[in-house]
Design an enzyme around this catalytic site. Structure first.
Site, PDB file in Angstrom:
ATOM      1  N   ILE A  30      -1.821  -7.461  -0.702  1.00 49.16           N
ATOM      2  CA  ILE A  30      -2.588  -8.066  -1.793  1.00 49.16           C
ATOM      3  C   ILE A  30      -2.087  -7.366  -3.044  1.00 49.16           C
ATOM      4  O   ILE A  30      -2.453  -6.230  -3.321  1.00 49.16           O
ATOM      5  CB  ILE A  30      -4.104  -7.875  -1.613  1.00 49.16           C
ATOM      6  CG1 ILE A  30      -4.574  -8.541  -0.330  1.00 49.16           C
ATOM      7  CG2 ILE A  30      -4.858  -8.449  -2.807  1.00 49.16           C
ATOM      8  CD1 ILE A  30      -6.055  -8.389  -0.042  1.00 49.16           C
ATOM      9  N   PRO A  31      -1.205  -7.992  -3.807  1.00 51.25           N
ATOM     10  CA  PRO A  31      -0.380  -7.283  -4.800  1.00 51.25           C
ATOM     11  C   PRO A  31      -1.079  -6.934  -6.115  1.00 51.25           C
ATOM     12  O   PRO A  31      -0.732  -7.455  -7.175  1.00 51.25           O
ATOM     13  CB  PRO A  31       0.779  -8.249  -5.027  1.00 51.25           C
ATOM     14  CG  PRO A  31       0.168  -9.598  -4.816  1.00 51.25           C
ATOM     15  CD  PRO A  31      -0.842  -9.415  -3.708  1.00 51.25           C
ATOM     16  N   CYS A  32      -2.047  -6.024  -6.050  1.00 52.00           N
ATOM     17  CA  CYS A  32      -2.726  -5.605  -7.279  1.00 52.00           C
ATOM     18  C   CYS A  32      -1.788  -4.860  -8.218  1.00 52.00           C
ATOM     19  O   CYS A  32      -2.086  -4.704  -9.407  1.00 52.00           O
ATOM     20  CB  CYS A  32      -3.948  -4.748  -6.942  1.00 52.00           C
ATOM     21  SG  CYS A  32      -3.589  -3.295  -5.945  1.00 52.00           S
ATOM     22  N   HIS A  33      -0.632  -4.410  -7.717  1.00 55.43           N
ATOM     23  CA  HIS A  33       0.338  -3.725  -8.588  1.00 55.43           C
ATOM     24  C   HIS A  33       0.970  -4.688  -9.594  1.00 55.43           C
ATOM     25  O   HIS A  33       1.580  -4.247 -10.569  1.00 55.43           O
ATOM     26  CB  HIS A  33       1.443  -3.064  -7.746  1.00 55.43           C
ATOM     27  CG  HIS A  33       2.245  -4.026  -6.918  1.00 55.43           C
ATOM     28  ND1 HIS A  33       1.820  -4.493  -5.691  1.00 55.43           N
ATOM     29  CD2 HIS A  33       3.447  -4.620  -7.141  1.00 55.43           C
ATOM     30  CE1 HIS A  33       2.727  -5.313  -5.193  1.00 55.43           C
ATOM     31  NE2 HIS A  33       3.732  -5.417  -6.055  1.00 55.43           N
TER      32      HIS A  33
END
Length: 287
Positions: A252-255
């Site tokens: 889950i690419p919160c970056h």
């Protein structure tokens, strides 16, 4: 930007990293934490401004997130709720309960019980540090920095404990599949993950984590843009806090969420890790 402004920006970024490092290291000891922050030589107002710019939250909010993240890992390992509260800086159980429920969407006892089931787990070394992977029979539950619990217990995290991956069980297969896909990702050979995910969180956090998965590989969005994607353009601050509570990093690419001015903002594994991931994806996009 002239040389003076550039120098000030570098100093501010250094302060953001230094102050975060203090919180990350001394979050269990209030007295030592306050002493280390004092030695940084900054006022509370300066600290608040730095955290607002680089982490989009108040220092106190970040401290709570660090403590609850560590408590979660302890509860996952079977530590009692009262010990988890006491070990990670809480002298008031009511505060621990309230903070835990706010950030996880459930009471600490229920969270502990959830991870008492047949859960497979492992720690793998990555370019951004050791990551803990937890899975149920149906989905990946967590991909998170392994260092919180290690700092408290002194346990090494550079080995995958074979007895924690349940043999001949779907949860063990999912952990191994996640490790394989993460390895491919860091090698620049994978842009999408083919794994079922089940992050535990509040309904609002779930609402934020869904559109996060729609941000394409190699691209970024601001917190304001993410707010618009959730259908609530006025909730950028709350969305920033939910973004920082994401329990399944990278998948889950919160970056891929950054400041409106293009600056990197808070990330559970650190700003250096966030930069490495974004640089990796830019290179992967070119390939």
């Amino acid at each position: 930007m002239d040389d003076n402004e550039m120098w000030q920006a570098v100093q501010t970024c250094d302060l953001a990293e230094a102050s975060k490092a203090v919180f990350d290291q001394y979050f269990t000891d209030r007295q030592e934490l306050n002493q280390q922050l004092k030695e940084l030589g900054v006022t509370r107002k300066q600290m608040s401004l730095v955290f607002k710019r680089y982490y989009d939250m108040k220092p106190a909010e970040y401290l709570i997130q660090v403590r609850i993240a560590a408590a979660k890992q302890a509860l996952q390992a079977g530590v009692s709720v009262f010990d988890a509260a006491a070990d990670f800086g809480y002298t008031n159980y009511s505060s621990f309960y309230a903070h835990f429920r706010k950030l996880s969407g459930m009471p600490p006892a229920k969270y502990r019980q959830l991870f008492a089931q047949n859960i497979s787990r492992a720690v793998m070394d990555t370019p951004i540090g050791p990551l803990r992977i937890l899975a149920s029979q149906d989905a990946i539950l967590c991909v998170e920095p392994a260092n919180y619990l290690e700092k408290k217990t002194g346990q090494a995290t550079d080995q995958v404990p074979a007895d924690r991956i349940i043999p001949n069980d779907p949860s063990g297969d999912l952990v191994k599949a996640c490790m394989r896909e993460l390895k491919e990702y860091f090698a620049g050979q994978r842009q999408r993950f083919d794994l079922p995910l089940s992050p535990e969180g509040t309904s609002f956090q779930q609402k934020v984590w869904q559109p996060l998965q729609q941000i394409p590989y190699g691209e970024t969005r601001s917190y304001q843009q993410l707010a618009e994607m959730t259908g609530d353009k006025n909730a950028s601050r709350a969305i920033g806090l939910a973004n920082n509570c994401n329990p399944i990093l990278i998948l889950i690419p919160c970056h891929r969420v950054i400041g409106a001015d293009g600056s990197l903002t808070g990330y559970a594994a650190g700003l250096a890790a966030k930069k490495l991931l974004l640089d990796l994806e830019k290179g992967g996009t070119k390939k």
